[in-house]
Design a protein around this motif. Structure first.
Motif, PDB file in Angstrom:
ATOM      1  N   PHE A   1       0.850  -1.188   0.000  1.00 19.12           N
ATOM      2  CA  PHE A   1       0.000   0.000   0.000  1.00 19.12           C
ATOM      3  C   PHE A   1       0.890   1.244   0.000  1.00 19.12           C
ATOM      4  O   PHE A   1       1.100   1.889   1.033  1.00 19.12           O
ATOM      5  CB  PHE A   1      -0.936  -0.032   1.209  1.00 19.12           C
ATOM      6  CG  PHE A   1      -1.862  -1.220   1.213  1.00 19.12           C
ATOM      7  CD1 PHE A   1      -3.096  -1.152   0.591  1.00 19.12           C
ATOM      8  CD2 PHE A   1      -1.481  -2.413   1.816  1.00 19.12           C
ATOM      9  CE1 PHE A   1      -3.947  -2.253   0.583  1.00 19.12           C
ATOM     10  CE2 PHE A   1      -2.319  -3.512   1.815  1.00 19.12           C
ATOM     11  CZ  PHE A   1      -3.555  -3.440   1.186  1.00 19.12           C
TER      12      PHE A   1
ATOM     13  N   GLU B   1       0.348   4.095  -1.228  1.00 16.81           N
ATOM     14  CA  GLU B   1      -0.330   5.391  -1.150  1.00 16.81           C
ATOM     15  C   GLU B   1      -0.464   5.885   0.294  1.00 16.81           C
ATOM     16  O   GLU B   1      -0.862   7.023   0.530  1.00 16.81           O
ATOM     17  CB  GLU B   1      -1.712   5.320  -1.816  1.00 16.81           C
ATOM     18  CG  GLU B   1      -2.750   4.460  -1.106  1.00 16.81           C
ATOM     19  CD  GLU B   1      -2.704   2.999  -1.550  1.00 16.81           C
ATOM     20  OE1 GLU B   1      -1.595   2.456  -1.746  1.00 16.81           O
ATOM     21  OE2 GLU B   1      -3.799   2.393  -1.673  1.00 16.81           O
ATOM     22  N   TYR B   2      -0.148   5.044   1.277  1.00 15.47           N
ATOM     23  CA  TYR B   2      -0.252   5.455   2.681  1.00 15.47           C
ATOM     24  C   TYR B   2       0.898   6.402   3.023  1.00 15.47           C
ATOM     25  O   TYR B   2       1.947   6.372   2.382  1.00 15.47           O
ATOM     26  CB  TYR B   2      -0.202   4.252   3.611  1.00 15.47           C
ATOM     27  CG  TYR B   2      -1.378   3.306   3.497  1.00 15.47           C
ATOM     28  CD1 TYR B   2      -2.476   3.584   2.695  1.00 15.47           C
ATOM     29  CD2 TYR B   2      -1.389   2.120   4.222  1.00 15.47           C
ATOM     30  CE1 TYR B   2      -3.542   2.706   2.595  1.00 15.47           C
ATOM     31  CE2 TYR B   2      -2.449   1.231   4.135  1.00 15.47           C
ATOM     32  CZ  TYR B   2      -3.516   1.526   3.311  1.00 15.47           C
ATOM     33  OH  TYR B   2      -4.566   0.649   3.209  1.00 15.47           O
ATOM     34  N   LYS B   3       0.685   7.206   4.078  1.00 13.07           N
ATOM     35  CA  LYS B   3       1.736   8.132   4.505  1.00 13.07           C
ATOM     36  C   LYS B   3       3.053   7.398   4.685  1.00 13.07           C
ATOM     37  O   LYS B   3       4.112   7.873   4.296  1.00 13.07           O
ATOM     38  CB  LYS B   3       1.348   8.790   5.836  1.00 13.07           C
ATOM     39  CG  LYS B   3       0.363   9.922   5.710  1.00 13.07           C
ATOM     40  CD  LYS B   3       0.148  10.588   7.053  1.00 13.07           C
ATOM     41  CE  LYS B   3      -0.900  11.682   6.931  1.00 13.07           C
ATOM     42  NZ  LYS B   3      -1.286  12.213   8.253  1.00 13.07           N
TER      43      LYS B   3
ATOM     44  N   PRO C   1       4.206   3.584   3.703  1.00 13.50           N
ATOM     45  CA  PRO C   1       3.665   2.404   3.006  1.00 13.50           C
ATOM     46  C   PRO C   1       3.651   1.135   3.872  1.00 13.50           C
ATOM     47  O   PRO C   1       4.615   0.838   4.565  1.00 13.50           O
ATOM     48  CB  PRO C   1       4.609   2.241   1.816  1.00 13.50           C
ATOM     49  CG  PRO C   1       5.125   3.616   1.571  1.00 13.50           C
ATOM     50  CD  PRO C   1       5.272   4.233   2.935  1.00 13.50           C
TER      51      PRO C   1
END
Lengths: 95, 374
Positions: free
Chosen positions: A43, A45-47, A49
């Motif tokens: 992921f 796109e998370y602050k 990953p």
């Protein structure tokens, strides 16, 4: 990279939770390297990953890029072999 | 990455500056013999006992026994009363700090445990509780407030019933002491267990029991007085407080209560509930988010995101977004059974009076991102 393996606890559902403490922070390359052990979901796109690597019937590895800790849920069946497989994969990371 | 702390039902954070300053001053000062007589009016243990007793509506401070927290207090009652083989009543909303001591008593002595279920909302029905209690019941043990749904039980009404039958009532106030106005004596509670590190804004390792009936101590030992006798002093609270007291912790507890009194407990509660309501409304608007039960009167509730394993959601929120929640069963397995969330558990959120509107917005954005991406 040599992980220190810490036993967290045995679960009632027949799984075992362990933490693998690394000697350096995990980067995207390491996540991809670990991901070859199973199905990788990354992921990015998370602050910071997050990743999970699932090898069906054997284990799920979870962690966050930039951390030094992988949380691992192993099935009791085949625990020793699968733990050795994961540790060997981490040991094989050279960069 | 900035941390957003939404786990105050476990341990409150941050602590008021006055608490931190009080503990620092206590650690820098000569230790003395707190709680052991002497020391005059400056004895921090005596001072804390007096303030906490007043705060909880306890007229005689000697009945307030300091312990390491609610778990020790609850064990003290379950082990200290003659309950072997007797009939006990508790609820599905109880924490393992109640359920496990009762379960051990069942295993060791054959005591029977009647567990009053929760309703679909997660609330314990007072009528169902009253119906479960009879004159053969040796103890009723209930949570004042649920650590999962935040529902609060009408303790005064329950105590009226238990008193009429002569049945001792044990109240676990881990979630409510410091959060809601409490009047132990006026309500008629026999045994009242609380912890210092949640809403009372003290440190971990502090708490207490207000006892109105006889108990056998869990531990005996040095008390600093009557040392020529090999028997434990009988007087309260020394009878139950063997060993050196946690003076810095009790300094923190007193400072925490003083801060609450200064701010006003109702005002603090209103602030917390506003943030909890903002959080609840925001979560309900996110696709795949499902609340567990219906929110109660405390600023704590639980949810899941369909399709995302609870433990991984907790890990992602904390490690990827800096949002600190609590994932799992929260030591309350039976209520999760009742609400269809066992064994996976739930994510528990519990803001404090320090939580800001912006922090709730950031936490909601994090949950929304995870729900969309998973």
């Amino acid at each position: 990279m040599r992980p220190e393996v810490i036993h967290i606890h045995d679960c009632l559902d027949g799984t075992v939770i362990k933490e693998l403490l690394l000697d350096r922070e995990m980067c995207g390359g390491f996540v991809a390297h670990l991901g070859e052990l199973g199905e990788l979901r990354h992921f990015t796109e998370y602050k910071r990953p997050f990743f999970r690597v699932e090898r069906t019937g054997a284990f799920v590895l979870k962690g966050t890029q930039g951390n030094r800790r992988v949380r691992a849920v192993f099935n009791m069946k085949g625990l020793n072999e699968n733990l050795a497989l994961v540790v060997a994969r981490i040991n094989a990371w050279q960069r | 990455m900035r941390s957003i702390y939404l786990n105050n039902a476990a341990t409150s954070y941050p602590k008021p500056a006055s608490v931190i300053e009080a503990v620092a001053a206590a650690l820098a000062a000569l230790p003395g013999s707190p709680g052991r007589g002497g020391g005059g009016g400056d004895d921090p243990v005596r001072r804390c006992r007096g303030r906490v007793a007043r705060f909880l509506g306890v007229r005689d401070p000697a009945r307030l026994i300091f312990t390491s927290g609610a778990t020790e207090s609850l064990n003290l009652v379950v082990r200290g009363l003659p309950l072997a083989g007797r009939r006990l009543v508790t609820t599905a909303a109880d924490h393992n700090s109640v359920l496990r001591p009762l379960h051990r008593l069942h295993d060791e002595t054959g005591a029977t445990i009647e567990i009053v279920p929760v309703e679909a909302s997660g609330r314990v029905s007072l009528d169902a509780l009253r119906a479960a209690i009879d004159s053969d019941t040796a103890l009723v043990a209930v949570p004042h407030g649920s650590n999962v749904t935040g529902h609060v039980l009408d303790i005064a009404a329950l105590a009226l019933h238990t008193r009429s039958l002569g049945v001792p009532l044990l109240v676990d106030a881990a979630q409510t002491a410091g959060a809601l106005p409490i009047d132990v004596d006026a309500w008629g509670i026999d045994y009242f267990a609380f912890t210092g590190h949640k809403s009372m804004l003290g440190t971990q390792g502090t708490g207490g029991l207000v006892a109105s009936g006889p108990l056998v101590p869990l531990k005996v030992g040095g008390t600093g007085v009557l040392s020529q006798s090999l028997a434990q002093p009988r007087e309260l609270p020394l009878r139950f407080e063997a060993g050196t007291p946690n003076a810095p912790g009790l300094v923190a507890l007193e400072a925490g209560v003083a801060w609450i009194e200064g701010e006003g407990i109702d005002s603090l509660h209103r602030r917390k509930m506003e943030r909890a309501e903002q959080l609840r409304r925001g979560l309900e608007a996110i696709d795949k988010v499902r609340l567990i039960g219906r929110p109660g009167e405390l600023p704590v509730f639980c949810f899941v995101v369909d399709g995302v394993p609870v433990d991984e959601l907790g890990q992602v929120l904390e490690e990827s977004f800096g949002v600190h929640t609590r994932a799992g069963l929260h030591c309350a397995p039976l209520i999760h059974d009742s609400l269809g969330a066992n064994p996976q558990g739930s994510i528990r959120v519990s803001p404090s009076a320090f939580t800001t509107v912006e922090e709730i917005e950031a936490a909601l954005a994090a949950v929304d991102t995870v729900a969309r991406s998973w």
